[in-house]
Design a protein around this motif. Structure first.
Motif, PDB file in Angstrom:
ATOM      1  N   GLU A   1       0.836  -1.205   0.000  1.00 25.68           N
ATOM      2  CA  GLU A   1       0.000   0.000   0.000  1.00 25.68           C
ATOM      3  C   GLU A   1       0.866   1.249   0.000  1.00 25.68           C
ATOM      4  N   VAL A   2       0.520   2.191  -0.857  1.00 27.32           N
ATOM      5  CA  VAL A   2       1.156   3.505  -0.887  1.00 27.32           C
ATOM      6  C   VAL A   2       0.198   4.460  -0.186  1.00 27.32           C
ATOM      7  N   PRO A   3       0.475   4.863   1.056  1.00 27.13           N
ATOM      8  CA  PRO A   3      -0.460   5.711   1.793  1.00 27.13           C
ATOM      9  C   PRO A   3      -0.637   7.069   1.115  1.00 27.13           C
ATOM     10  N   ALA A   4      -1.832   7.587   1.228  1.00 26.62           N
ATOM     11  CA  ALA A   4      -2.119   8.898   0.650  1.00 26.62           C
ATOM     12  C   ALA A   4      -1.151   9.938   1.185  1.00 26.62           C
ATOM     13  N   GLY A   5      -0.579  10.735   0.284  1.00 22.79           N
ATOM     14  CA  GLY A   5       0.289  11.828   0.671  1.00 22.79           C
ATOM     15  C   GLY A   5       1.718  11.441   0.970  1.00 22.79           C
ATOM     16  N   THR A   6       2.103  10.187   0.733  1.00 21.02           N
ATOM     17  CA  THR A   6       3.472   9.778   0.998  1.00 21.02           C
ATOM     18  C   THR A   6       4.175   9.384  -0.306  1.00 21.02           C
ATOM     19  N   GLU A   7       5.469   9.116  -0.197  1.00 22.67           N
ATOM     20  CA  GLU A   7       6.240   8.683  -1.355  1.00 22.67           C
ATOM     21  C   GLU A   7       6.637   7.222  -1.171  1.00 22.67           C
ATOM     22  N   ALA A   8       6.580   6.466  -2.236  1.00 25.93           N
ATOM     23  CA  ALA A   8       7.021   5.072  -2.212  1.00 25.93           C
ATOM     24  C   ALA A   8       8.094   4.868  -3.262  1.00 25.93           C
ATOM     25  N   ASP A   9       9.109   4.138  -2.894  1.00 25.60           N
ATOM     26  CA  ASP A   9      10.213   3.869  -3.799  1.00 25.60           C
ATOM     27  C   ASP A   9       9.746   2.936  -4.910  1.00 25.60           C
ATOM     28  N   SER A  10       9.883   3.349  -6.151  1.00 27.11           N
ATOM     29  CA  SER A  10       9.477   2.500  -7.260  1.00 27.11           C
ATOM     30  C   SER A  10      10.607   1.616  -7.735  1.00 27.11           C
ATOM     31  N   GLY A  11      11.716   1.593  -6.998  1.00 24.87           N
ATOM     32  CA  GLY A  11      12.798   0.712  -7.362  1.00 24.87           C
ATOM     33  C   GLY A  11      12.402  -0.748  -7.321  1.00 24.87           C
TER      34      GLY A  11
ATOM     35  N   GLU B   1      -4.536   0.593  -8.784  1.00 26.31           N
ATOM     36  CA  GLU B   1      -3.573  -0.482  -8.647  1.00 26.31           C
ATOM     37  C   GLU B   1      -2.435  -0.247  -9.623  1.00 26.31           C
ATOM     38  N   ILE B   2      -1.213  -0.332  -9.108  1.00 26.07           N
ATOM     39  CA  ILE B   2      -0.025  -0.271  -9.956  1.00 26.07           C
ATOM     40  C   ILE B   2       0.360  -1.721 -10.206  1.00 26.07           C
ATOM     41  N   VAL B   3      -0.117  -2.241 -11.328  1.00 20.79           N
ATOM     42  CA  VAL B   3       0.189  -3.628 -11.653  1.00 20.79           C
ATOM     43  C   VAL B   3       1.598  -3.716 -12.216  1.00 20.79           C
ATOM     44  N   ASP B   4       2.191  -4.873 -12.084  1.00 19.49           N
ATOM     45  CA  ASP B   4       3.574  -5.051 -12.512  1.00 19.49           C
ATOM     46  C   ASP B   4       3.756  -6.506 -12.900  1.00 19.49           C
ATOM     47  N   SER B   5       4.791  -6.790 -13.649  1.00 19.72           N
ATOM     48  CA  SER B   5       5.082  -8.166 -14.028  1.00 19.72           C
ATOM     49  C   SER B   5       6.566  -8.419 -13.893  1.00 19.72           C
ATOM     50  N   ARG B   6       6.890  -9.531 -13.272  1.00 24.74           N
ATOM     51  CA  ARG B   6       8.272  -9.945 -13.193  1.00 24.74           C
ATOM     52  C   ARG B   6       8.719 -10.619 -14.485  1.00 24.74           C
ATOM     53  N   ILE B   7       7.782 -10.777 -15.417  1.00 22.09           N
ATOM     54  CA  ILE B   7       8.055 -11.481 -16.671  1.00 22.09           C
ATOM     55  C   ILE B   7       8.314 -10.478 -17.791  1.00 22.09           C
ATOM     56  N   ALA B   8       9.416 -10.644 -18.477  1.00 26.12           N
ATOM     57  CA  ALA B   8       9.886  -9.668 -19.469  1.00 26.12           C
ATOM     58  C   ALA B   8       8.835  -9.378 -20.533  1.00 26.12           C
ATOM     59  N   GLY B   9       8.656  -8.074 -20.776  1.00 34.51           N
ATOM     60  CA  GLY B   9       7.776  -7.627 -21.847  1.00 34.51           C
ATOM     61  C   GLY B   9       6.313  -7.946 -21.649  1.00 34.51           C
TER      62      GLY B   9
ATOM     63  N   ASP C   1       2.631 -15.306 -10.874  1.00 36.58           N
ATOM     64  CA  ASP C   1       3.286 -14.064 -10.485  1.00 36.58           C
ATOM     65  C   ASP C   1       2.370 -13.198  -9.624  1.00 36.58           C
ATOM     66  N   ASN C   2       1.634 -13.849  -8.701  1.00 29.78           N
ATOM     67  CA  ASN C   2       0.729 -13.149  -7.788  1.00 29.78           C
ATOM     68  C   ASN C   2      -0.209 -12.208  -8.529  1.00 29.78           C
ATOM     69  N   ALA C   3      -0.763 -12.694  -9.636  1.00 28.50           N
ATOM     70  CA  ALA C   3      -1.712 -11.923 -10.435  1.00 28.50           C
ATOM     71  C   ALA C   3      -1.119 -10.589 -10.896  1.00 28.50           C
ATOM     72  N   SER C   4       0.177 -10.599 -11.170  1.00 32.24           N
ATOM     73  CA  SER C   4       0.883  -9.395 -11.668  1.00 32.24           C
ATOM     74  C   SER C   4       0.685  -8.201 -10.742  1.00 32.24           C
ATOM     75  N   SER C   5       0.829  -8.430  -9.447  1.00 37.57           N
ATOM     76  CA  SER C   5       0.636  -7.368  -8.462  1.00 37.57           C
ATOM     77  C   SER C   5       1.879  -6.505  -8.309  1.00 37.57           C
ATOM     78  N   GLY C   6       1.661  -5.245  -7.964  1.00 42.22           N
ATOM     79  CA  GLY C   6       2.755  -4.331  -7.669  1.00 42.22           C
ATOM     80  C   GLY C   6       2.473  -3.580  -6.382  1.00 42.22           C
ATOM     81  N   LEU C   7       1.790  -2.443  -6.502  1.00 40.50           N
ATOM     82  CA  LEU C   7       1.420  -1.604  -5.370  1.00 40.50           C
ATOM     83  C   LEU C   7      -0.031  -1.174  -5.538  1.00 40.50           C
ATOM     84  N   TYR C   8      -0.585  -0.527  -4.512  1.00 38.07           N
ATOM     85  CA  TYR C   8      -1.933   0.022  -4.665  1.00 38.07           C
ATOM     86  C   TYR C   8      -2.094   1.253  -3.787  1.00 38.07           C
ATOM     87  N   VAL C   9      -3.054   2.087  -4.168  1.00 39.08           N
ATOM     88  CA  VAL C   9      -3.347   3.334  -3.458  1.00 39.08           C
ATOM     89  C   VAL C   9      -4.846   3.406  -3.220  1.00 39.08           C
ATOM     90  N   LEU C  10      -5.248   3.745  -2.002  1.00 37.26           N
ATOM     91  CA  LEU C  10      -6.666   3.907  -1.676  1.00 37.26           C
ATOM     92  C   LEU C  10      -7.003   5.380  -1.552  1.00 37.26           C
TER      93      LEU C  10
END
Length: 284
Positions: free
Chosen positions: A90-100, A141-149, A160-169
């Motif tokens: 979870e990326v809390p409202a008003g905060t910064e999360a590292d996208s690395g 939802e910030i979806v992501d994939s560990r699988i190339a392309g 791959d956990n349903a291509s999960s990344g981060l999320y914001v409410l």
């Protein structure tokens, strides 16, 4: 379980874990899964979930994926799936999360359900979902994939956990009651004034409540029912869009307010960060 199948499941899990550790997308895992079935792919997801819990991560909910026909067409699949949400996603409202930690993120707008009661009864229906829901909120939802392309099949994304990344409410909590979420209108803009995705609640398996019902029944039958306090991301209301550095994405959902997530460069750390926040429809 046959040795070949068990070996393939372990190899697929290790491939995805290595991609996460090295930040280098991997080859699809379908080639090492002997039958490519959903059951086998969920076995891989289960290994990854157990590893995450052993590492101290805390599960806080689930997500339904592949609910929108537009997203299904984008990925070449024809049925929904689900994944696990952890507290550190979870990326809390008003905060910064590292996208690395993200490899190739995309953004999609959803309706999130926060549960006030368990959904484990043998006779679940839409009324039970509504009664168990504390409130609903606009979500990204910030979806992501560990699988190339994003070269994925159903088995790849499930593993791959349903291509999960981060999320914001979003900030505005709305009582579900008897609201018809099928009529919710969604518009996603990218900070340049351009609308990059549109849709309605009806795009989410016909009704977001039905998406949560599908998830609740599926998880119950697997012996891991949805519990009070969990967050459920019910699925995309429109096409997902690639995240572009330097842009802020804002989803406006009629009756539910808005929620934003932006990608910018942190000059101090020399890396990308995500800025997240949610605002009410009245601007507060």
């Amino acid at each position: 379980m046959p040795d070949l199948q068990a070996s393939g499941i372990r190899e697929a899990a290790e491939r995805l874990l290595e991609a996460t550790r090295t930040h280098v997308p991997c080859a699809p895992v379908r080639d090492v899964l002997p039958d490519g079935s959903g059951e086998t792919a969920y076995a891989v997801q289960g290994i990854l979930t157990e590893r995450a819990l052993a590492d101290g991560r805390r599960m806080v909910g689930r997500k339904v994926g592949l609910t929108s026909p537009a997203v299904q067409r984008q990925l070449g699949v024809d049925r929904p799936d689900f994944g696990v949400l952890f507290a550190d996603m979870e990326v809390p409202a008003g905060t910064e999360a590292d996208s690395g930690r993200l490899l190739q993120p995309k953004v999609e707008a959803e309706i999130a359900f926060v549960l006030a009661a368990d959904l484990d009864a043998p006779d679940l229906d839409a009324a039970a979902v509504r009664a168990a829901t504390a409130h609903v909120v606009a979500a990204l939802e910030i979806v992501d994939s560990r699988i190339a392309g994003w070269d994925i099949t159903f088995a790849d994304t499930v593993a791959d956990n349903a291509s999960s990344g981060l999320y914001v409410l979003g900030a505005e909590r709305v009582e579900l009651g008897d609201q018809d979420l099928r009529t919710v209108r969604m518009e996603l803009t990218d900070g340049t004034g351009a609308t990059v995705s549109e849709g309605t609640g009806a795009a989410c398996l016909g009704d977001p409540v039905e998406a949560v019902l599908w998830l609740a029944a599926t998880c119950r039958d697997l012996g891991a029912p949805l519990r009070a306090g969990e967050v459920v991301l019910s699925g995309a209301l429109g096409p997902m869009v690639p995240a572009v550095l330097g842009r802020t994405y804002t989803a406006q959902l009629s009756g539910l307010g808005s929620v934003s997530v932006g990608f910018s460069q942190d000059e101090r750390a020399g890396r990308e960060v995500i800025h997240a926040g949610g605002v009410r429809e009245d601007g507060r």
